[in-house]
Design a protein around this motif. Structure first.
Motif, PDB file in Angstrom:
ATOM      1  N   UNK A   1       0.720  -1.223   0.074  1.00 44.50           N
ATOM      2  CA  UNK A   1      -0.179   0.015   0.080  1.00 44.50           C
ATOM      3  C   UNK A   1       0.710   1.093   0.052  1.00 44.50           C
ATOM      4  N   UNK A   2       2.026   1.132  -0.129  1.00 47.06           N
ATOM      5  CA  UNK A   2       3.111   2.372   0.247  1.00 47.06           C
ATOM      6  C   UNK A   2       2.732   3.142   1.388  1.00 47.06           C
ATOM      7  N   UNK A   3       2.296   2.664   2.455  1.00 49.20           N
ATOM      8  CA  UNK A   3       2.012   3.190   3.724  1.00 49.20           C
ATOM      9  C   UNK A   3       3.165   2.797   4.915  1.00 49.20           C
ATOM     10  N   UNK A   4       3.967   3.748   5.352  1.00 51.20           N
ATOM     11  CA  UNK A   4       4.897   3.497   6.251  1.00 51.20           C
ATOM     12  C   UNK A   4       4.259   3.266   7.815  1.00 51.20           C
ATOM     13  N   UNK A   5       4.960   2.789   8.846  1.00 53.40           N
ATOM     14  CA  UNK A   5       4.520   2.354   9.968  1.00 53.40           C
ATOM     15  C   UNK A   5       3.902   3.809  10.676  1.00 53.40           C
ATOM     16  N   UNK A   6       4.701   5.070  10.512  1.00 56.73           N
ATOM     17  CA  UNK A   6       3.964   6.343  11.100  1.00 56.73           C
ATOM     18  C   UNK A   6       2.835   6.510  10.190  1.00 56.73           C
TER      19      UNK A   6
END
Lengths: 294, 156
Positions: A109-114
């Protein structure tokens, strides 16, 4: 007058809210990988198919060094220069502290942990088509790789492309699941489609992009300008490439073209990964490429 | 008299320049053609080795040895006159050479030395059977690719 001002304020708020809503990061649901036990051995095959080391290992790294995903390579593009991050299992500088769900969200999804959007220089628009099982296996394999304590560097991306929040809109437009080539395919070509359209992310370089950097799927794999500046990435549709399936598979394992020229540039590095795949996978890629519409 | 002298000097300079320019252009043209011919000779001799390694043609120790010997010879050609300053893709449309060649001549020379080593290693084993040939081929191809990586325009 006060009513007009109030209406304007409400409109502005609604606009801001709409922007906030449209650009919000959408991580992969935690349940996506639930119950799957990752297998590091299978994950190695995913690793080579996905070409992780091609971008995340140090430039010109070979042999064991090719497995140290320390990052640091620079990727110039029309939108700015991206620097590959450290994705080795180091707790402080790599992704050692991540959960598997966070990893899957980053990759698919191209979403980082933050909860921030990643720039699509990371080919999650392709990886979005991956099987969750493969991502679980990949995670298991990557945990076994050596850690590196190389600190990350910031990307050099100017206004307005540097505003990560806007990538939410970009994803709404260009992050698509589902196959690009839908036609009936043989089992072998369907495996090839998975390797080309999902893990191998071939289209990221071989398909032209529109002004906003989205892939022009109507011109799928028909070649594009080289983002690094010189030359072109070639058209690999059957009529333009003109190679047999055997010739394509041989090229992907050895780097030798049918004319015995040798791949260089980015493709040489892609082959450093692909050459580790079983012959059946390379033959599958060739089957898909030769089955592309003219 | 003064005027005549400078006119003469100018005329002489023009003459020298006029004579020099076409010669330099010709040097550049033939250098580009010659270095491309050397690449063609390389590919021509790598051909049978790759063909045997893939099983497209039957392993033939004599043919393999001859091809490897030729590769060594071609790799030994002096490159001093090949790379005429400025004969890169930004100035000519008949070359794929990148300006980087002239920006880092030391590294470029080391890549050429690697090719000579790899060709020499192939020469040692090409006649010793298919497995030995296959074992060296990746190294040989790698030495070609390592140079193409940085010094030839990306089109493959």
């Amino acid at each position: 007058m006060r009513r007009i001002l109030l209406s304007l304020a409400v409109l502005a708020l609604a606009g801001a809210g709409g922007y906030w809503w449209l650009t919000r990061p959408a991580p992969l649901p935690d349940a996506a990988l639930a119950g799957i036990e990752g297998d590091a051995e299978r994950g190695e095959r995913v690793f080579w198919a996905a070409g992780c080391a091609g971008c995340h290992a140090a430039e010109e790294a070979e042999g064991d060094a090719f497995l140290v995903l320390a990052g640091g390579r620079r990727f110039p593009s029309p939108f700015g220069t991206f620097v590959a991050p450290n994705i080795s299992p180091d707790d402080d500088h790599g992704i050692g502290g991540w959960s598997r769900a966070e990893f899957a969200s980053a990759v698919m999804r191209g979403v980082g942990p933050q909860g921030t959007h990643y720039f699509p220089a990371f080919p999650y628009t392709s990886y979005a088509r991956a099987e969750p099982r493969d991502i679980a296996d990949l995670w298991a394999f990557m945990r076994t790789l050596p850690a590196s304590d190389r600190p990350n560097e910031a990307h050099d991306v100017g206004f307005p492309f540097g505003i990560r929040r806007n990538l939410g809109l970009w994803k709404t437009l260009f992050l698509r699941e589902g196959w690009v080539i839908e036609g009936p395919l043989s089992e072998q070509a369907a495996r090839g489609r998975y390797l080309v359209e999902a893990l191998g992310h071939c289209a990221e370089c071989h398909t032209p992009r529109n002004a906003m950097g989205g892939l022009d799927t109507d011109r799928w794999l028909t070649g594009a300008p080289n983002p690094a500046g010189d030359g072109r990435v070639p058209d690999i549709t059957p009529s333009e490439l003109g190679w047999s399936a055997d010739e394509i598979a041989d090229y992907l394992s050895s780097g030798f073209t049918p004319e015995f020229d040798v791949a260089g540039g980015a493709m040489g590095e892609v082959i450093d990964s692909l050459a580790n795949l079983p012959e059946a996978d390379l033959a599958a890629i060739a089957a898909y490429l030769t089955a592309l519409p003219e | 008299m003064k005027i005549r002298l400078s006119t003469l000097a100018l005329a002489a300079a023009t003459l020298t320049l006029g004579a020099a320019l076409p010669a330099a252009a010709q040097d550049a043209d033939s250098a580009v053609e010659a270095r491309q011919s050397a690449m063609t000779l390389m590919a021509f001799n790598i051909g049978p080795l790759v063909g045997m390694a893939r099983g497209d043609i039957e392993y033939d120790a004599e043919l393999a040895q001859a091809a490897a010997d030729s590769l060594v010879h071609v790799s030994m050609i002096d490159h001093g006159r090949f790379w005429v300053e400025g004969t890169h893709i930004e100035n000519r449309d008949d070359t794929e050479a990148l300006p980087a060649i002239w920006e880092d001549p030391e590294d470029f020379a080391s890549k050429l030395a690697d090719l000579r080593d790899a060709a020499g290693a192939m020469q040692e084993v090409a006649g010793d059977g298919l497995a030995a040939l296959q074992g060296e081929l990746r190294n040989l191809g790698g030495s070609c690719g390592a140079c193409h990586d940085n010094y030839r325009v990306s089109d493959d």
